[in-house]
Structure formats: structure tokens, C-alpha cells
Design a protein around this motif. Structure first.
Motif, mmCIF file in Angstrom:
data_model
loop_
_atom_site.group_PDB
_atom_site.id
_atom_site.type_symbol
_atom_site.label_atom_id
_atom_site.label_comp_id
_atom_site.label_asym_id
_atom_site.label_seq_id
_atom_site.Cartn_x
_atom_site.Cartn_y
_atom_site.Cartn_z
ATOM 1 N N ILE A 121 0.620 -1.018 -0.198
ATOM 2 C CA ILE A 121 -0.006 -0.244 -0.181
ATOM 3 C C ILE A 121 0.953 1.109 -0.372
ATOM 4 N N GLY A 122 0.890 2.294 -0.864
ATOM 5 C CA GLY A 122 1.642 2.801 -0.536
ATOM 6 C C GLY A 122 0.321 4.509 -1.373
ATOM 7 N N SER A 123 0.970 5.546 -0.854
ATOM 8 C CA SER A 123 0.114 7.311 -0.650
ATOM 9 C C SER A 123 0.169 7.342 -2.321
ATOM 10 N N HIS A 124 -0.961 7.784 -2.440
ATOM 11 C CA HIS A 124 -1.365 8.792 -4.040
ATOM 12 C C HIS A 124 -1.789 10.052 -3.083
ATOM 13 N N GLY A 125 -1.185 11.037 -2.381
ATOM 14 C CA GLY A 125 -1.936 11.646 -2.036
ATOM 15 C C GLY A 125 -2.933 11.695 -1.327
ATOM 16 N N LEU A 131 0.356 18.395 -7.355
ATOM 17 C CA LEU A 131 1.494 18.714 -6.452
ATOM 18 C C LEU A 131 1.526 20.211 -6.371
ATOM 19 N N THR A 132 2.420 19.968 -7.743
ATOM 20 C CA THR A 132 3.145 21.444 -7.964
ATOM 21 C C THR A 132 2.575 22.348 -8.437
ATOM 22 N N ARG A 133 0.694 22.730 -8.038
ATOM 23 C CA ARG A 133 0.715 23.651 -8.333
ATOM 24 C C ARG A 133 0.120 23.623 -6.686
ATOM 25 N N TYR A 163 3.104 10.576 -7.902
ATOM 26 C CA TYR A 163 2.414 11.863 -7.555
ATOM 27 C C TYR A 163 1.197 11.952 -9.075
ATOM 28 N N PRO A 164 -0.212 12.223 -8.092
ATOM 29 C CA PRO A 164 -1.459 12.755 -8.852
ATOM 30 C C PRO A 164 -1.231 13.098 -10.213
#
Length: 229
Positions: A121-125, A131-133, A163-164
Motif C-alpha cells: 500500500i502506497g500513498s497517492h496523496g 502537487l506542483t500547483r 504523484y497525482p
């Protein structure tokens, strides 16, 4: 890089594969002497100088159909995977996709079930934002807060971040590193390519054996290799 596994009759973003297509794609890997694994397993093997017969499989967004449709195929083919989920949208839908269709996301119980089956299980935010904005407070919450919530939910420290939209810049990559993750997944990060900006290739419903072969070759030409991986 996969997303949803299920009915792809209404799929404007081409993010869905049917269970049958996923099974055929994993079978193609197996016939070539390759095995799908989680990113954590792949990176650990590469760190030992091994793992040339391994392919990292990732599923973004944490759709509920992962447990129903993807898990049985992965088990049948003897494969592992990393599932990137959104702890700020547990049991919600993919509201970030303006064209729809609305797809249900995993609940906390669904994520625990996937983890119990050996899925990393990892995070997608937290909520699937670019995230660049993001401003500083949002960036911290999306990266660090999501890791804390998932660690509490699964009882296991979370190593990976995705990163989304696949978009990453130096500021986002630094935030992921500083939050304690050991790797981050993008799509085509260019000069940022490395442990915190790993390149991936999209796999969809139209990817037959011929297209998969072409994609593996084009991936090596178009995307930089991550040094040491």
C-alpha cells in the motif's frame, strides 16, 4: 501503470482494463520469463543487484474494483503489486475526473484486505491534487499527512508515494523524501528521474502483446533510466 480494472465501456480517460485483458497482459509477462511484483520488492531486488526478471506493477487511485477484479488475477498469475490510495477519499469516488464516470474508491476495510493479500500500500496523496500547483500547507498535508494516516490504517510504515496526474517538480520530490518515503512514482519525470521520481509506462485496454512489446522498447528510448535501479 494501471488504474481501474472492470467495465471499460465508458472510459473517456482510458484508465480501465477488463479482468480478462489484465490476465492476458500478465500472462504475456510470464511467457517472457517475467513476474509482476510491488515496487518495494522490485527496488529491494535491484539494490541487491538482482531482479532483472521482475516488473513493477502499480495501480493508481485505489479503485474499489481492485479487490474485486484485480486481486484474483494477480493471485492466479502469482504476481504482486503496489496499490496507491487516497486516505482523504476513503469510500468516495473519483471526483477529480470531470468527465466521469464516477467510480467508487476503496474503504479502509478494502485497503486492509488488499494489504492482507500481500499488496504493498502506497500513498497517492490525500485527495488527488496536482502537487506542483499546491501551496505549502496543502503539499505537507497531501504528502506527510497521507503517509501518517495510511501507516495507522495498515499498521505498516508506508514506503511509496505516487504523484497525482504523474506531475512532479523538485519541490514535490523533496517533500516526499522529507516525509520519510523511500521512493516516489511519476510518469515521465525527465531530468528529475531517480528514486523520488521513477518513470512508468501506462498500460490500457488496447495493449495487446504487440503493443506491450513496442511499449517496453519505446520506454527505454523515451525515458531515462533511474540511476542505480
Amino acid at each position: 501503470m494501471y488504474h481501474s480494472v472492470g467495465d471499460c465501456s465508458d472510459d473517456p480517460y482510458r484508465i480501465t482494463v477488463t479482468p480478462g485483458r489484465l490476465d492476458a497482459q500478465l500472462g504475456w509477462l510470464r511467457r517472457r520469463g517475467l513476474r509482476g511484483v510491488s515496487l518495494g520488492e522490485l527496488l529491494a531486488a535491484r539494490a541487491r543487484g538482482e531482479g532483472r526478471d521482475l516488473v513493477g506493477l502499480t495501480f493508481d487511485d485505489g479503485y474499489a474494483d481492485f479487490v474485486e477484479h484485480a486481486l484474483p488475477v494477480l493471485r492466479r498469475r502469482g504476481c504482486g503489486a503496489t496499490l496507491f490510495v487516497l486516505p482523504g477519499r476513503l469510500g468516495g469516488v473519483n471526483a477529480w475526473d470531470p468527465l466521469g464516470p464516477r467510480k467508487p474508491l476503496l474503504t479502509a476495510d478494502g485497503i486492509r484486505r488488499a494489504a492482507a493479500e500481500g499488496v504493498e500500500i502506497g500513498s497517492h496523496g490525500l485527495t488527488h491534487v496536482d502537487l506542483t500547483r499546491a501551496d505549502d500547507a496543502t503539499l505537507r498535508a497531501e504528502v506527510a499527512r497521507s503517509r501518517a494516516l495510511l501507516t495507522e490504517l495498515t499498521g505498516t510504515p508506508v514506503a511509496g508515494f505516487c504523484y497525482p496526474y504523474g506531475t512532479v517538480d523538485r519541490r514535490a520530490a523533496d517533500a516526499v523524501r522529507d516525509a520519510g518515503y523511500t521512493y516516489g512514482c511519476a510518469i515521465d519525470p525527465g531530468p528529475l528521474t531517480g528514486p523520488y521520481a521513477l518513470p512508468r509506462v501506462h498500460v490500457g485496454q488496447r495493449d495487446t502483446a504487440v503493443r506491450l512489446l513496442l511499449k517496453t522498447r519505446l520506454h527505454r528510448l523515451r525515458r531515462r533510466a533511474a540511476e542505480g535501479i
